[in-house]
Design a protein around this motif. Structure first.
Motif, short mmCIF file in Angstrom:
data_model
loop_
_atom_site.label_atom_id
_atom_site.label_comp_id
_atom_site.label_asym_id
_atom_site.label_seq_id
_atom_site.Cartn_x
_atom_site.Cartn_y
_atom_site.Cartn_z
N ASP A 63 0.86 -1.18 0.00
CA ASP A 63 0.00 0.00 0.00
C ASP A 63 0.90 1.23 0.00
O ASP A 63 2.09 1.14 0.25
CB ASP A 63 -0.88 0.01 1.25
CG ASP A 63 -2.13 0.87 1.10
OD1 ASP A 63 -2.34 1.47 0.01
OD2 ASP A 63 -2.91 0.95 2.05
N TRP A 64 0.30 2.37 -0.31
CA TRP A 64 1.05 3.61 -0.14
C TRP A 64 0.11 4.79 -0.12
O TRP A 64 -1.05 4.70 -0.50
CB TRP A 64 2.14 3.74 -1.17
CG TRP A 64 1.79 4.18 -2.57
CD1 TRP A 64 0.59 4.14 -3.20
CD2 TRP A 64 2.70 4.73 -3.50
NE1 TRP A 64 0.70 4.62 -4.47
CE2 TRP A 64 1.99 4.99 -4.68
CE3 TRP A 64 4.05 5.03 -3.46
CZ2 TRP A 64 2.59 5.53 -5.81
CZ3 TRP A 64 4.63 5.57 -4.57
CH2 TRP A 64 3.91 5.81 -5.73
N SER A 65 0.65 5.88 0.38
CA SER A 65 -0.09 7.13 0.47
C SER A 65 0.82 8.21 -0.09
O SER A 65 2.04 8.13 0.04
CB SER A 65 -0.41 7.42 1.93
OG SER A 65 -1.08 8.65 2.05
N VAL A 66 0.22 9.20 -0.72
CA VAL A 66 0.99 10.32 -1.26
C VAL A 66 0.38 11.61 -0.72
O VAL A 66 -0.83 11.76 -0.70
CB VAL A 66 1.00 10.32 -2.81
CG1 VAL A 66 1.77 11.51 -3.35
CG2 VAL A 66 1.59 9.03 -3.34
N ALA A 67 1.24 12.50 -0.28
CA ALA A 67 0.82 13.80 0.24
C ALA A 67 1.76 14.85 -0.34
O ALA A 67 2.70 14.53 -1.06
CB ALA A 67 0.89 13.80 1.76
N GLN A 68 1.50 16.10 -0.02
CA GLN A 68 2.37 17.19 -0.47
C GLN A 68 3.22 17.68 0.69
O GLN A 68 2.73 17.78 1.83
CB GLN A 68 1.54 18.35 -1.01
CG GLN A 68 0.84 18.03 -2.30
CD GLN A 68 0.05 19.22 -2.82
OE1 GLN A 68 -0.45 20.02 -2.05
NE2 GLN A 68 -0.08 19.30 -4.12
N ASP A 69 4.48 18.01 0.38
CA ASP A 69 5.33 18.61 1.40
C ASP A 69 4.97 20.10 1.53
O ASP A 69 4.05 20.59 0.87
CB ASP A 69 6.81 18.39 1.09
CG ASP A 69 7.32 19.15 -0.13
OD1 ASP A 69 6.60 20.03 -0.66
OD2 ASP A 69 8.46 18.87 -0.55
N LYS A 70 5.70 20.83 2.36
CA LYS A 70 5.39 22.24 2.60
C LYS A 70 5.51 23.11 1.35
O LYS A 70 4.97 24.20 1.28
CB LYS A 70 6.27 22.80 3.72
CG LYS A 70 7.73 22.84 3.37
CD LYS A 70 8.55 23.36 4.52
CE LYS A 70 10.02 23.41 4.11
NZ LYS A 70 10.85 23.96 5.16
N ASN A 71 6.23 22.60 0.33
CA ASN A 71 6.39 23.34 -0.93
C ASN A 71 5.44 22.87 -2.02
O ASN A 71 5.54 23.30 -3.16
CB ASN A 71 7.84 23.22 -1.42
CG ASN A 71 8.82 23.83 -0.44
OD1 ASN A 71 8.58 24.90 0.09
ND2 ASN A 71 9.90 23.13 -0.18
N GLY A 72 4.54 21.95 -1.67
CA GLY A 72 3.57 21.46 -2.64
C GLY A 72 4.05 20.32 -3.52
O GLY A 72 3.37 19.92 -4.44
N LYS A 73 5.25 19.79 -3.22
CA LYS A 73 5.78 18.66 -4.00
C LYS A 73 5.29 17.34 -3.39
O LYS A 73 5.17 17.22 -2.18
CB LYS A 73 7.30 18.68 -3.99
CG LYS A 73 7.88 19.81 -4.78
CD LYS A 73 9.37 19.67 -4.85
CE LYS A 73 9.93 20.73 -5.78
NZ LYS A 73 11.32 20.48 -6.09
#
Length: 92
Positions: A63-73
């Motif tokens: 499984d995996w999850s993807v989010a954005q860092d503080k710079n939107g990457k």
């Protein structure tokens, strides 16, 4: 494979191997997006190499999850599982 990609893949493979040696049954690294990543759709530099290097240690991504860092990457948080050896005890 480029120098940075190779270094990241080697680092995460080393961490995955250490998790095995510690008797872990799950491994959850953070995969970040390189500063030079293009903005078009396509492969994110280094992610495939890092996933392959972890799976080469005997882990399987489940499984995996993807989010954005503080710079939107994008940052990925894959979950890898490994079956414990017969008779092995879970880490405390």
């Amino acid at each position: 494979m480029g120098f940075i990609k190779n270094a990241k893949a080697n680092m995460v493979a080393e961490e995955a191997g250490r998790a095995i040696a510690e008797g872990r049954t799950v491994f959850t690294p953070r995969l970040n997006t390189p500063a030079t990543q293009h903005t078009m759709s396509g492969s994110i530099a280094g992610w495939a190499e890092m996933i392959e290097s972890i799976e080469a240690q005997g882990w399987q991504m489940v499984d995996w999850s993807v989010a954005q860092d503080k710079n939107g990457k994008p940052e990925a948080y894959p979950l890898f599982r490994r079956r414990p050896a017969p008779g092995a005890r879970a880490p405390r």
